[in-house]
Design a protein around this motif. Structure first.
Motif, PDB file in Angstrom:
ATOM      1  N   ILE A 176     -15.551  14.671  18.612  1.00  0.00           N
ATOM      2  CA  ILE A 176     -14.901  14.877  17.211  1.00  0.00           C
ATOM      3  C   ILE A 176     -16.019  14.240  15.931  1.00  0.00           C
ATOM      4  N   ASP A 177     -15.511  14.745  14.980  1.00  0.00           N
ATOM      5  CA  ASP A 177     -16.561  14.516  13.734  1.00  0.00           C
ATOM      6  C   ASP A 177     -16.047  13.435  12.871  1.00  0.00           C
ATOM      7  N   SER A 178     -15.003  12.602  12.805  1.00  0.00           N
ATOM      8  CA  SER A 178     -14.685  11.614  12.103  1.00  0.00           C
ATOM      9  C   SER A 178     -13.584  10.969  12.877  1.00  0.00           C
ATOM     10  N   ILE A 179     -13.515   9.348  12.395  1.00  0.00           N
ATOM     11  CA  ILE A 179     -12.531   8.597  12.732  1.00  0.00           C
ATOM     12  C   ILE A 179     -11.723   8.190  11.452  1.00  0.00           C
ATOM     13  N   ASP A 180     -10.182   8.067  11.682  1.00  0.00           N
ATOM     14  CA  ASP A 180      -9.511   7.839  10.727  1.00  0.00           C
ATOM     15  C   ASP A 180      -9.273   6.465  10.272  1.00  0.00           C
ATOM     16  N   ILE A 181      -9.151   5.349  11.446  1.00  0.00           N
ATOM     17  CA  ILE A 181      -8.938   4.164  11.174  1.00  0.00           C
ATOM     18  C   ILE A 181      -9.954   3.294  12.184  1.00  0.00           C
ATOM     19  N   ALA A 182     -10.664   2.258  11.761  1.00  0.00           N
ATOM     20  CA  ALA A 182     -11.317   1.470  12.649  1.00  0.00           C
ATOM     21  C   ALA A 182     -10.855  -0.026  12.502  1.00  0.00           C
ATOM     22  N   PHE A 183     -10.401  -0.548  13.824  1.00  0.00           N
ATOM     23  CA  PHE A 183      -9.996  -1.740  13.934  1.00  0.00           C
ATOM     24  C   PHE A 183     -11.215  -2.670  14.490  1.00  0.00           C
ATOM     25  N   VAL A 184     -11.306  -3.797  13.686  1.00  0.00           N
ATOM     26  CA  VAL A 184     -12.487  -4.647  14.453  1.00  0.00           C
ATOM     27  C   VAL A 184     -11.841  -5.554  15.571  1.00  0.00           C
ATOM     28  N   HIS A 185     -12.262  -5.380  16.935  1.00  0.00           N
ATOM     29  CA  HIS A 185     -11.317  -5.714  18.004  1.00  0.00           C
ATOM     30  C   HIS A 185     -11.482  -7.029  18.609  1.00  0.00           C
ATOM     31  N   ASP A 186     -10.546  -7.525  18.806  1.00  0.00           N
ATOM     32  CA  ASP A 186     -10.245  -8.958  19.875  1.00  0.00           C
ATOM     33  C   ASP A 186     -11.162  -9.866  19.147  1.00  0.00           C
ATOM     34  N   LEU A 187     -11.425 -10.243  17.888  1.00  0.00           N
ATOM     35  CA  LEU A 187     -11.848 -11.317  17.020  1.00  0.00           C
ATOM     36  C   LEU A 187     -10.964 -12.099  16.882  1.00  0.00           C
ATOM     37  N   GLU A 233      -4.087 -15.799  13.441  1.00  0.00           N
ATOM     38  CA  GLU A 233      -4.970 -16.617  12.655  1.00  0.00           C
ATOM     39  C   GLU A 233      -6.328 -15.702  12.164  1.00  0.00           C
ATOM     40  N   PRO A 234      -6.759 -14.658  12.680  1.00  0.00           N
ATOM     41  CA  PRO A 234      -7.866 -13.960  12.377  1.00  0.00           C
ATOM     42  C   PRO A 234      -6.960 -12.982  11.152  1.00  0.00           C
ATOM     43  N   ILE A 235      -6.112 -12.757  11.398  1.00  0.00           N
ATOM     44  CA  ILE A 235      -5.296 -11.829  10.398  1.00  0.00           C
ATOM     45  C   ILE A 235      -5.128 -12.570   8.764  1.00  0.00           C
ATOM     46  N   ARG A 237      -6.817 -15.125   8.048  1.00  0.00           N
ATOM     47  CA  ARG A 237      -8.205 -15.381   7.315  1.00  0.00           C
ATOM     48  C   ARG A 237      -8.681 -14.081   6.835  1.00  0.00           C
ATOM     49  N   LEU A 238      -8.469 -12.795   7.385  1.00  0.00           N
ATOM     50  CA  LEU A 238      -8.959 -11.592   7.005  1.00  0.00           C
ATOM     51  C   LEU A 238      -8.499 -11.352   5.560  1.00  0.00           C
ATOM     52  N   LEU A 239      -7.204 -11.495   5.347  1.00  0.00           N
ATOM     53  CA  LEU A 239      -6.655 -11.299   4.206  1.00  0.00           C
ATOM     54  C   LEU A 239      -7.082 -12.084   2.949  1.00  0.00           C
ATOM     55  N   GLU A 240      -7.799 -13.146   3.439  1.00  0.00           N
ATOM     56  CA  GLU A 240      -8.231 -14.149   2.472  1.00  0.00           C
ATOM     57  C   GLU A 240      -9.704 -13.614   1.865  1.00  0.00           C
ATOM     58  N   VAL A 241     -10.459 -12.974   2.721  1.00  0.00           N
ATOM     59  CA  VAL A 241     -11.831 -12.524   2.690  1.00  0.00           C
ATOM     60  C   VAL A 241     -12.359 -11.139   2.256  1.00  0.00           C
ATOM     61  N   ALA A 242     -11.394 -10.460   2.618  1.00  0.00           N
ATOM     62  CA  ALA A 242     -11.751  -8.960   2.527  1.00  0.00           C
ATOM     63  C   ALA A 242     -10.608  -7.991   2.055  1.00  0.00           C
ATOM     64  N   ASP A 243     -10.902  -6.823   2.141  1.00  0.00           N
ATOM     65  CA  ASP A 243     -10.076  -5.796   1.654  1.00  0.00           C
ATOM     66  C   ASP A 243      -9.661  -4.737   2.494  1.00  0.00           C
ATOM     67  N   PRO A 244      -8.989  -5.438   3.682  1.00  0.00           N
ATOM     68  CA  PRO A 244      -8.696  -4.208   4.537  1.00  0.00           C
ATOM     69  C   PRO A 244      -7.479  -3.413   4.280  1.00  0.00           C
ATOM     70  N   ASP A 245      -7.124  -2.261   4.956  1.00  0.00           N
ATOM     71  CA  ASP A 245      -6.084  -1.381   4.646  1.00  0.00           C
ATOM     72  C   ASP A 245      -4.959  -1.528   5.695  1.00  0.00           C
ATOM     73  N   ALA A 268       2.273 -12.287   3.768  1.00  0.00           N
ATOM     74  CA  ALA A 268       0.858 -12.419   3.421  1.00  0.00           C
ATOM     75  C   ALA A 268       0.356 -11.248   3.238  1.00  0.00           C
ATOM     76  N   ALA A 269       0.547 -10.273   4.307  1.00  0.00           N
ATOM     77  CA  ALA A 269       0.098  -8.718   4.250  1.00  0.00           C
ATOM     78  C   ALA A 269       0.714  -8.002   3.128  1.00  0.00           C
ATOM     79  N   ARG A 270       1.947  -8.376   2.988  1.00  0.00           N
ATOM     80  CA  ARG A 270       2.582  -7.631   1.931  1.00  0.00           C
ATOM     81  C   ARG A 270       2.092  -7.651   0.523  1.00  0.00           C
ATOM     82  N   ALA A 271       1.811  -9.075   0.177  1.00  0.00           N
ATOM     83  CA  ALA A 271       1.204  -9.495  -0.898  1.00  0.00           C
ATOM     84  C   ALA A 271      -0.241  -8.545  -1.305  1.00  0.00           C
TER      85      ALA A 271
END
Length: 390
Positions: A176-187, A233-235, A237-245, A268-271
């Motif tokens: 296919i020609d596109s991906i809708d969502i990319a998850f960084v896996h098992d970090l 824990e990774p989630i 930390r992610l919310l503190e350092v990046a802008d995920p969807d 934390a995610a809701r905020a």
């Protein structure tokens, strides 16, 4: 009943009651999205399902997961895999989640063989990045997936270039020609195959994968990104350092175990206006009777407290004539931050049963009794009916 007769029966069923139910639910979802001011509705995967701050969220509340069709637990033939995907499609399922890791490319190839013939705007695909595949005659593939015929080894790469390569490879496997969502896996700390401690790999991703995925989002190559992990824990930390969807929250919000996610991760995610795709709502089948709990080599060493809690949940369910599997799926889909529920299925019967579960009414007294018995948290959201937009 022989195979052909069973398939004919399923086809008739799907064209009748199931399709009618699916059509009605999709229409309700579109109306709900319009009422909420969403840019996209459940009936159109082409338009972004962005929330009020522009973060993408999948426009379908129900997703089919790729773990079983990657032969994680047992051999699933190509014939049965394709029949399962087709049954899901015919029932109205339009969101599919997979990963290079699932069967070391097997799941993506199987989904791609089916989906590449469909109109791309009609469905949503999420996949994972961080694990590159490389064919090798000395591959350790049987150590990871003994039931998969894949010849691939896994190379962990959370760098910017690794993320780009991972998306390109997935697109080729899927056709296919596109991906809708990319998850960084098992970090995550539970991933015993990481080459260095997860905190070190997270730092590589912070400098590489996270900003690169944001660039890819801005370029329109993906619609959204986040991480997909089994630990909190990774989630956080992610919310503190990046802008995920949107993040894939696996093994952390089920009838058996949900307190931390409910009281720590969700606020934390809701905020940050980040939503979740909820996975492992049955704890890898444990709630519906499997002899394992979640994943990994220790999955069959189930804590006695979990076995006892399952027994108590089954007792309450029996008192109300409720299927505990159905209740577990609806429970995991109920929080406001749950954009979608993803379930893994290995057969036509399984995907149809799970899809039907999301349309089944559960009496309010059942949920009240669970709270009265302290089997679920007092502040846990519950649903008396199927979530809109299945």
């Amino acid at each position: 009943m022989n195979t052909n007769t069973r398939r004919e029966f399923l086809s008739i069923t799907l064209k009748g009651a199931t399709m009618a139910a699916a059509t009605g639910l999709l229409a309700k979802a579109a109306a709900a999205a319009d009422a909420a001011g969403s840019a996209g509705g459940a009936g159109s995967a082409q338009t972004s399902g962005s929330n009020s701050k522009g973060h993408y969220k999948p426009p379908f509340k129900f997703a089919m997961g790729g773990v079983p069709l990657g032969n994680e637990f047992e051999v699933v033939t190509d014939k049965d895999a394709y029949a399962t995907i087709e049954a899901a499609w015919n029932a109205g399922v339009r969101y599919y989640d997979m990963a290079p890791w699932y069967g070391l490319g097997l799941a993506e190839r199987r989904y791609g063989n089916f989906l590449h013939n469909k109109e791309r705007s009609e469905y949503v695909v999420s996949t994972k990045v961080g694990k590159l595949l490389k064919a090798s005659k000395t591959a350790k593939n049987k150590e990871y997936f003994p039931f998969s015929p894949s010849p691939n080894d896994v190379i962990y790469d959370y760098t910017a270039s690794g993320v780009r390569r991972s998306i390109e490879d997935s697109l080729q496997r899927l056709g296919i020609d596109s991906i809708d969502i990319a998850f960084v896996h098992d970090l995550s700390s539970d991933n015993k195959y990481l080459p260095t401690p997860w905190q070190e790999q997270f730092e590589i991703a912070r400098k590489g994968a996270f900003p690169e995925l944001t660039r890819m989002r801005e370029e329109g190559l993906i619609k959204g990104w986040g991480i997909g992990v089994n630990t909190p824990e990774p989630i956080m930390r992610l919310l503190e350092v990046a802008d995920p969807d949107v993040c894939l929250l696996a093994s952390q919000y089920s009838l058996i175990d949900h307190k931390n996610a409910l009281n720590q991760i969700f606020p934390a995610a809701r905020a940050k206006n980040v939503s979740f795709v909820i996975g492992s709502s049955l704890n890898a089948g444990f709630i519906s009777g499997s002899p394992r709990y979640n994943y990994g080599k220790e999955a069959y060493n189930i804590p006695a407290a979990f076995i006892e809690k399952r027994r108590k949940l089954l007792d309450v369910a029996a008192n109300h004539g409720v299927d505990l599997r159905t209740a577990a799926l609806q429970f995991s889909a109920a929080p406001d931050v749950a954009a979608a529920l993803v379930v893994g299925c290995k057969s036509e019967q399984q995907i149809l049963a799970d899809y039907t579960s999301m349309q089944t009414k559960i009496p309010a007294k059942f949920w009240a009794d669970l709270k009265a018995g302290n089997l679920i948290e007092q502040n846990a959201p519950v649903s008396q009916m199927a979530p809109a937009g299945v």
